[in-house]
Design a protein around this motif. Structure first.
Motif, short mmCIF file in Angstrom:
data_model
loop_
_atom_site.label_atom_id
_atom_site.label_comp_id
_atom_site.label_asym_id
_atom_site.label_seq_id
_atom_site.Cartn_x
_atom_site.Cartn_y
_atom_site.Cartn_z
N PHE A 365 0.83 -1.20 0.00
CA PHE A 365 0.00 0.00 0.00
C PHE A 365 0.87 1.25 0.00
O PHE A 365 0.59 2.23 -0.71
N TRP A 366 1.92 1.23 0.80
CA TRP A 366 2.85 2.36 0.89
C TRP A 366 3.48 2.65 -0.47
O TRP A 366 3.53 3.81 -0.93
N ILE A 367 3.94 1.62 -1.15
CA ILE A 367 4.59 1.80 -2.45
C ILE A 367 3.58 2.25 -3.51
O ILE A 367 3.84 3.14 -4.32
N ALA A 368 2.39 1.64 -3.49
CA ALA A 368 1.39 1.96 -4.51
C ALA A 368 0.89 3.39 -4.41
O ALA A 368 0.64 4.06 -5.42
N PRO A 372 4.40 9.48 1.82
CA PRO A 372 5.68 9.57 2.54
C PRO A 372 5.62 8.97 3.94
O PRO A 372 6.60 8.39 4.42
N GLU A 373 4.46 9.13 4.62
CA GLU A 373 4.33 8.61 5.98
C GLU A 373 3.88 7.15 6.01
O GLU A 373 3.55 6.63 7.08
N GLY A 374 3.84 6.50 4.86
CA GLY A 374 3.45 5.09 4.83
C GLY A 374 4.38 4.21 5.64
O GLY A 374 3.97 3.16 6.16
N SER A 375 5.64 4.64 5.78
CA SER A 375 6.59 3.86 6.58
C SER A 375 6.16 3.82 8.04
O SER A 375 6.34 2.82 8.74
#
Length: 653
Positions: A365-368, A372-375
């Motif tokens: 989901f973070w990559i797609a 930026p705050e997906g990490s």
């Protein structure tokens, strides 16, 4: 509501002092993220000195291991994001699996090795060239906090696990004494099945304090042998107590005259208990002997009532003697083996796999989305999954975690945008933080595990406040961090809720099935070492009873099955002890019953109630015995067979 004790106040003040010292050192060394020192202080602190020391020591080991793996993995795999995600997920899931199956304080290092990789690795994916510096910085911040907590632990008035263990032992013995008196006097306040189950869990939890006492009680290694023996005697006393209760109820309905016969022994037992004397009175010993020689009252022997009561007297006497040895700190000069623990490899693997899948999905989901705050969402969810998988907490605790984290976030927002802009200097910084951190310390020191556990998300929320060297109130950064953090919490809650919904019933059934296998091994004449089997059976029973309240309609069913299994286990162990003393015909009769009995327990699955065929064979054997030719051992054997038959009858019902 639980009042704030003096010990809670001392712990809270000491922990806050450690946190502020860690922050001061971090500021002076100009570390990049002093907030990690702040939150680490509250993670590793514990009201008991031993628990805090073990967590701190193993946190350092786990942090170093996780940081080393991160430094090795990310630079080499950063150009292959799919492979990098798979590697990180496998590492965290594998570490969690090893942590759950270990079950000792060492498991904390294994769990930390897993989610430290998430804490360091995910935020560093966009700057892999700086991964070594980032790993060093996180290790310095975490190490600073641990050293500050350890330094504060040398201040006076710290509660030791060894002292609390003695208090808990005394409480367990008093609770069992009161339960025994209530049962024997037919008190209307006789505890329910669930209340009895709570006492069993309390006895089993003594082992956790025993492990922690190694870290904070210097004399404990000398007396550990007595503690282990007392644990086992307390466990056996509880099993005998449940057996005696079942026998009394059976006698009330089928042979009321037995109740009249046993009254003199019961009165003598209660008088001995009320006197608080350690040695068994001669009157009670003579009463036991007289029943074997009184033909009209030998039914007390053949019914098993007398043997159970005699075992209760012996177990209580042994517990009191061992308690005195522990209080006097006498060195244990006898060989002993520590209590064996049960390991559910299947459930540990399931939790490890679920955490790995969560990491892969959240990272995808973070990559797609390119958020930026997906990490932050990925690492917070990974940490929460690791914490609550190892604690076997109910999924509803994650919702409470979310609410308390929001409360902490509001406090953090108030600090960032209202309080911090109006103060200057470290002394005022300490002063304003004390208003929130001191009450958090009270909560961590609470004897209620739910309250203590919910303090960590408050700290995580407060951690959103700008605690850096150079103050900066950035509303967009704060809101992004808040959204990502709570998204991770909710996603972790959904994942844990799904896993628990699948696992709870099946895992409990597996524990009951394994208990059946343990009974089959006890019935096997080739089994010689019974203590490890009984240890693991008791541990499984405590785990099942802990989960039972979440099974709703099956709660009483689980508790009743466990108490019946304990009753059967005591009978089987005692039969093995007296078997060499029996006549050849009785030994042959037991061998004929043993094989179908072993098959009965081995084939029993979960909540399944088997047919009463084995119980019928036991009844046929008892009817064939000639009471007039019995020796004392033969009468005891018949009584134990009666106990075994009672447990099977109740099981079939």
């Amino acid at each position: 509501m639980e009042p704030v004790s003096r010990a809670s106040v001392i712990f809270s003040v000491r922990t806050f002092a450690a946190a502020m010292l860690a922050m001061f050192v971090s500021y002076q060394l100009d570390l990049s993220r002093p907030t990690w020192a702040f939150i680490t202080t509250y993670i590793v602190s514990a009201p008991l000195r031993g628990a805090g020391r073990s967590k701190g020591l193993y946190r350092i080991c786990g942090t170093l291991c996780g940081a080393s793996f991160t430094v090795a993995a990310i630079p080499n795999l950063v150009d292959a994001p799919e492979l990098l995600i798979l590697t990180l997920a496998a590492w965290v899931g594998g570490c969690l699996y090893l942590s759950i199956i270990d079950g000792t304080p060492r498991s904390y290092a294994l769990m930390l090795a897993g989610y430290t990789t998430a804490l360091i690795g995910f935020p560093s994916v966009n700057a892999p060239q700086a991964i070594f510096d980032t790993a060093i910085a996180r290790t310095e911040e975490i190490g600073t906090a641990i050293l500050c907590v350890e330094l504060m632990s040398y201040l006076p008035f710290q509660q030791r696990a060894g002292d609390l263990l003695q208090t808990k032992i005394e409480k367990c013995l008093i609770d069992m004494r009161n339960m025994a008196v209530d049962l024997m006097t037919f008190s209307p306040q006789t505890p329910s099945v669930i209340d009895r189950a709570k006492l069993m869990i309390e006895v089993e939890n003594l082992d956790n304090l025993r492990i922690q006492a190694h870290y904070d009680t210097p004399y404990f290694p000398r007396i550990e042998g007595w503690v282990v023996r007392l644990q086992r005697h307390a466990r056996d006393f509880f099993a005998e107590l449940m057996t005696f209760d079942a026998q009394l109820k059976h006698a009330q309905h089928h042979d009321p005259e037995l109740i009249k016969f046993i009254q003199p022994v019961v009165h003598a037992f209660v008088a001995w208990v009320d006197s608080n004397e350690i040695e068994v009175p001669d009157e009670l010993i003579q009463l036991f002997s007289s029943f074997y020689n009184h033909q009209a009252r030998q039914r007390l022997v053949t019914s098993g009532l007398l043997a159970t009561l005699q075992n209760m007297v012996n177990r209580r006497h042994d517990c009191l003697v061992l308690k005195q040895k522990i209080i006097k700190r006498e060195t244990c000069d006898q060989p002993y083996s520590t209590v064996a623990r049960y390991v559910d490899y299947r459930q540990a693997a399931f939790y490890g796999l679920s955490v790995a899948l969560y990491i892969m999905i959240s990272c995808a989901f973070w990559i797609a989305t390119g958020w930026p705050e997906g990490s932050i969402m990925a690492l917070i969810g990974a940490v929460i999954c690791c914490f609550f998988s190892s604690l076997d907490a109910p999924p509803t605790i994650v919702l409470a975690f979310f609410v308390t984290c929001m409360i902490g976030s509001i406090i953090g927002g108030l600090y960032t945008f209202v309080v911090f802009p109006r103060i200057d200097g470290f002394p005022l910084f300490v002063y304003v933080l004390a208003f929130s951190c001191i009450p958090i310390g009270f909560g961590i020191a609470s004897s209620n595990p739910a309250i203590a556990g919910l303090m960590l998300p408050v700290v995580i929320g407060i951690n959103l406040a700008d605690l850096q060297n150079r103050f900066s109130a950035d509303i967009s950064s704060f809101l992004n961090g808040l959204i990502a953090q709570n998204a991770g919490l909710l996603a972790a809650g959904a994942a844990l809720g799904f896993v628990r919904a699948i696992c709870l019933h099946g895992a409990t059934k597996r524990l009951l099935t394994e208990n059946g296998h343990a009974l089959a091994h006890l019935a096997d004449d080739k089994t010689t070492a019974c203590e490890p089997i009984l240890d693991r059976m008791t541990h499984r029973s405590a785990l099942a009873l802990t989960r039972a309240p979440r099974l709703r309609h099956d709660q009483d069913r689980v508790a009743t099955r466990i108490l019946l299994d304990l009753q059967a286990s005591r009978a089987l162990v005692q039969i093995k002890d007296i078997l060499p003393l029996l006549s050849p015909p009785l030994q042959n009769a037991w061998q004929k019953i043993r094989a179908p009995l072993e098959s009965h327990f081995m084939n029993r699955k979960g909540f399944q109630n088997m047919s009463g065929s084995v119980e019928s064979e036991i009844s046929s054997l008892k009817q064939a015995l000639d009471h007039s030719k019995h020796t004392r051992e033969a009468m005891r054997f018949e009584g134990l067979m009666e106990i075994l038959g009672d447990s099977l009858r109740e099981e079939a019902a």
